[in-house]
Structure formats: C-alpha cells, structure tokens
Design a protein around this motif. Sequence first.
Motif: not given
Lengths: 306, 314
Positions: B192-204
């Motif tokens: 869920a933390l990764r998804e939150a980050s990706y959802g904000l437009g973060a790259r890998r």
Amino acid sequence: MPSTLTEPTDRVDGSGNLPTAPRTPATAGVALRMERTAAQPLAGGDADTDPAAEPAVDLRDVSVYYGSFRAVKNITFDVPPNAITSLIGPSGSGKSTLLRAVNRMNDLIPGTRFEGEVLYHGENLYAEQVDPVEVRRRIGMVFQKPNPFPKSIYDNVAFGPRINGFRGKLDEVVESSLRRAALWDEVKDKLKQSGLALSGGQQQRLCIARAIAVQPEIILMDEPASALDPRSTLQIEELMSELKKNYTIIIVTHNMQQAARASDYTVFMNMGEDRAGYIVERSRTTDIFTNPKHQMTEDYVSGRFG
Amino acid sequence: MQPGASLRRDPSLATALRGTAARHRRERVIGAVLLGAALLTVVVSALIILSLFGGAVDFIRQIDLGTLFADGWYPRRGEFDLKTLVAGSLLVTGIALLLAVPVGLLSAIYLSEYASRRVRRIVKPILEVLAGIPSVVLGFFALTFISPVFVQRLNPGTSDFNLLAAGLGVGILTIPLIASVSEDSMRAVPAALREASYGLGARRLTTSVKIVVPAATSGIVAAVILGISRAIGETMVVAVAAGGSGGAQFTVDPFHQGQTITAAMASLATGTDRVAGATSAFQSLFFLGLMLFIMTFVLNQLGDIFVRRTRQQY
Ligand SMILES: Nc1ncnc2c1ncn2[C@@H]1O[C@H](COP(=O)(O)OP(=O)(O)O)[C@@H](O)[C@H]1O
Ligand SMILES: [Mg+2]
C-alpha cells in the motif's frame, strides 16, 4: 508557518491563488503531447451530461485483463468535470479495476492487459509514448485503507511536490492542501508528528491532502470511507463536495446511500456469466435512484441483490 | 426448572475433569525437558564467559603489562600489542563493509523492487550459493586473485599478503548476508505504501529510495550489524590472505600485512604462534576471546538500541 492563505475556490490553473506544481507547458506538452487548455471539446458526450463541457476523462471500449481473465469488458463512459461520479455495483464487478485503469495503476500489477482508450483532453493515456508517471501526476488516487507514509504529517503532504521538483514555498502548499482536506485545524500544531499517529478518519484526510498537494486535475477514490466510522465517513463526504469545485472526482463505493448523497453521476456495474464487469446504466445520480432505466438497476439500488 | 436440579453432582464428571495421571506426568516431563534445554544454554554461555574471564585474568597475571603495548603482535617473542590486532580487525571490517554495504543494499533494492518474479527466482539461489562458499576458499581467492589482479595493480609493490585483499574477501562473504536480510525487510514493507507513492507520480527509483528504504530502516540496520559481526568474526580469509600468522607489525595501512583478533586466535590455537614451554602465548587466546566477545556484545547492544529507536510501525 504562513497563515494568511485564503481558502481558494477557483480551479487551480497556474494563475490562481495557490502555489502551483511545476507543471510547465514544456514538460506537460512533452509528456502528454497536448496542453490541457489546448484540448478541443470532444463530440458525442452522454445525453445526460452537459454537451458543452468537455469531459474530464473519457473511457472508450475499455477492457482490462488479469492474465487471461477479463475483469471488465467494453466499458464506455465519460466523466464530467468538477463533479462527483460514483461507481457502484456488486463486489467483484470490476469497480476497482476500472478505477485503477484511469490513472494506469494497473500497470504496476504484472500480467494485466488493457484494451481500449482512456481519453484525457483528447489524448489517449494508453498511447505508446505516454509515461504512466506523468498520468498519475495529473490523476491522483486515494485508497480504500488509509495509507499514510511512516513519515511526519508535513512530509506526507510535501512528498508529492518534492518528488515532482516543486520549487515554491513548500510550507504554503502543505498548509493549503491540509486546509482543503479539512484537516489543517486539527494538525497545525503537530505537523512534525507521524502521520500514523492520527485517527483513521484523519489519516484518510491526510491521504487526500497528500493527493491534492500535487495538484491533480482528477482524484480517484476507491471506497475511501469503507474503513472509517460513520462520523469520519460524513466528514469525507462533505469534503468531497467541497473538493469538486476544484477537482473532478471518481469514487468507488459499496454504500448506496453514500452514492446517493455524495455524487452527481452514478455508473452502475454488474458482472456477466463470464464474471466480466460491464456497465448496466450510467445516469445522473437522482435518476439512478429515483427513475432507473433498467430493472436490474432498480433491484440493486433498492437492495434486492448484491 | 428447579434451581436445585442443576446442583445434583455427577461423580464421573468430577473425575473426568481432573484428567488422567499419565497426562499430568507427561506434561511435567515435557516441562522439565524444555527447562533443561533452556538451562543448558544458559549454563554453557556462563561457562564460556567464565573460562574466558579466568584465562584472561591468568594471562594478565603472567605477563608484564608493558608487553600489551609493544610494536606489534609477536606472541613468540612475548609482545602482545593489542592495538595491532584491534587496528587489523577494524581495518578488515571497515574495508569489508565499504564493499558489502553498498553492494548488498543495491542488490536488495534490485531484488525487492526491480526484479521480476522470474529473475528473482534465478538470482536469489545464486546469492545463497555465494553465502555457502567456505571462507577458506574465499581466503585463497583473495590471495591468488584479489591481491594480484586488484590490490597489486592499485599499488604496485604490495606484498601478496595484505589487509586490503583480506578485507575485500571478507566483504564478498558478507554481501549475501546484508543483501538477503535487507531484502526481507524491504519486501515486508506494505504494498500500500508503494501504491501511494506511485499514485503521486513517483518513479520506481524514487519509491525505492524515499519510501521503501526508509520504511525498512530497522531491518537494514540489523543487516549491517549482522554484517559487522560476521566481518569481525571472520577468521579464515584473514588467516590465509593477510599474512599475519607468525606475528605482525602495528599498521593502519591496508596495503601492509596485518593480523586481526580472530586470525591471531586461530594461529595461537593451532600452534603456529606457540612456543613450547611458554604458556603465556596460549593464555593470550582467552584474553583475545574476551575482547572479541565484549566488542560483539557492545555492537549488538548498540544495534538493538538503534533498531528500537528507528523502528517504524506501518
Ligand atoms: N490483482 C489481481 N489479480 C487477479 N485478479 C484480480 C486482481 N484484482 C482483482 N481481480 C479480479 O478482478 C475482478 C474484479 O475485481 P475488483 O476490480 O477488485 O472488483 P470490485 O472492486 O468491484 O470489487 C474480481 O473477479 C477479482 O477477483
Ligand atoms: Mg474494490
């Protein structure tokens, strides 16, 4: 901490009174090949929506597969801007899948496949040159379970602007985002505290503030209140109707009253024999609940199945 | 129903509720065996520490304290310079960590955040093979490969035996440990933390470095501490590649020959550095053992404190 910010009411567009994310025309143009303001109105909107308003996003014949399993099939609908569109339907009918297709979150799950088009200001978000990272900066997301980062409240909200290379006053973005998420008064004295120390409802509003801070145009919410108590749920609903002045919101909910109370448009999904989700009906929310076109819709909203 | 009716007693039930004698006996036996095992561990640990202390005290009594501060570690000559061994240990451990921490962490990030399931299935066993290489083999590798191919090219004129080669060999041994412990802690970070980050437009990379690694801090610190313990305790690589058996001059130069606490102990125990009749050399083993024990113990305590302080609950 500057506290002179007024509550902004108009759309954030770079000339508004909010500090804006660094969405320079150059980078936006490269990423999506088209400026938001340069988009042409699309023809052929739904009969129920204002034909003059360009849809915030327009799904055309969308199907999503997990491996060989088709979770949703041939979905076509448009999402009016500055309004709340809710997705309702029985569990497993593909609401989350469809929602995550809008900002390409499904790309993160290995084995997913997408067919169709998602048009955003005339640009197909699934075109080959489109970078999903750019898509997610414009179309934000709030998840079912509040998922604040194990960081301070401030850093949670500042995360998005920071990673997007924001060069303005970070304090102001954090404050205005928290204000818009109706959380500022509760946390203004403890911004350095961990976001995890907040209550569930506060955490979810923190997640909304975090999503707002990157100034997306559209916010996707997947059952944002399902893990919350009734009071927090109402707070989130009030917040949504406040937010729709500035944002377009698509929300998945299993709560019929919530859809009826909080949304302007409703998409009712069901699944077929093949378990693939499809749209039964999409109308203004009042019509769905008082004057549905399909018997199935009436049965569902009156609680006779699902 | 009459209230009195329920008061009538069934004598067989009363017996049944007491259970069988055999069951009770079995429970007691099991309890005793478990207690015995726990006690054995405690007793053995206590005995080890006691014998270390006893031996160390004997050693201190036998020698002239001045010999603990000499020019080098030459037990046959009765020179027991401690700083030589401490410097050797720290040098080897430092070099090992300089190699193992970055390589181990980057491998962990790759395995946890980048690799597809298929790649991970291939790479992880390879990492485990690396962990299974006997350290004497790595010592030989350090001496015959790392030393001529890398160290002597870096600094011509260096002897075949040197601390840098030994440190790098220990580092290679430590990589799999650091990689696998940190990978486990990174994979334990909720999706869920990764998804939150990706959802904000973060790259890998952003998500890995700004979200996953900080959330996995406690596990990563634990990995590094385990790595330090492993590196300090490593013996064979140093014994083979550092050239310190028979004695070593004090040095902080990684291109020199040197000796570490553990390798010195191995030399003493196997007799290489022992002289017939001179028991103090052998007794110094206990003293070194005690030093090593204290160092590792303090390290683990520090690690524990750090882990507790930075632990982040999800
Ligand atoms: N990651 C996944 N892998 C495989 N199948 C999935 C995955 N996520 C959802 N599904 C399947 O897709 C269908 C739709 O799921 P979902 O979109 O979560 O429905 P809803 O949100 O309406 O309950 C379900 O049959 C579900 O089992
Ligand atoms: Mg769902």
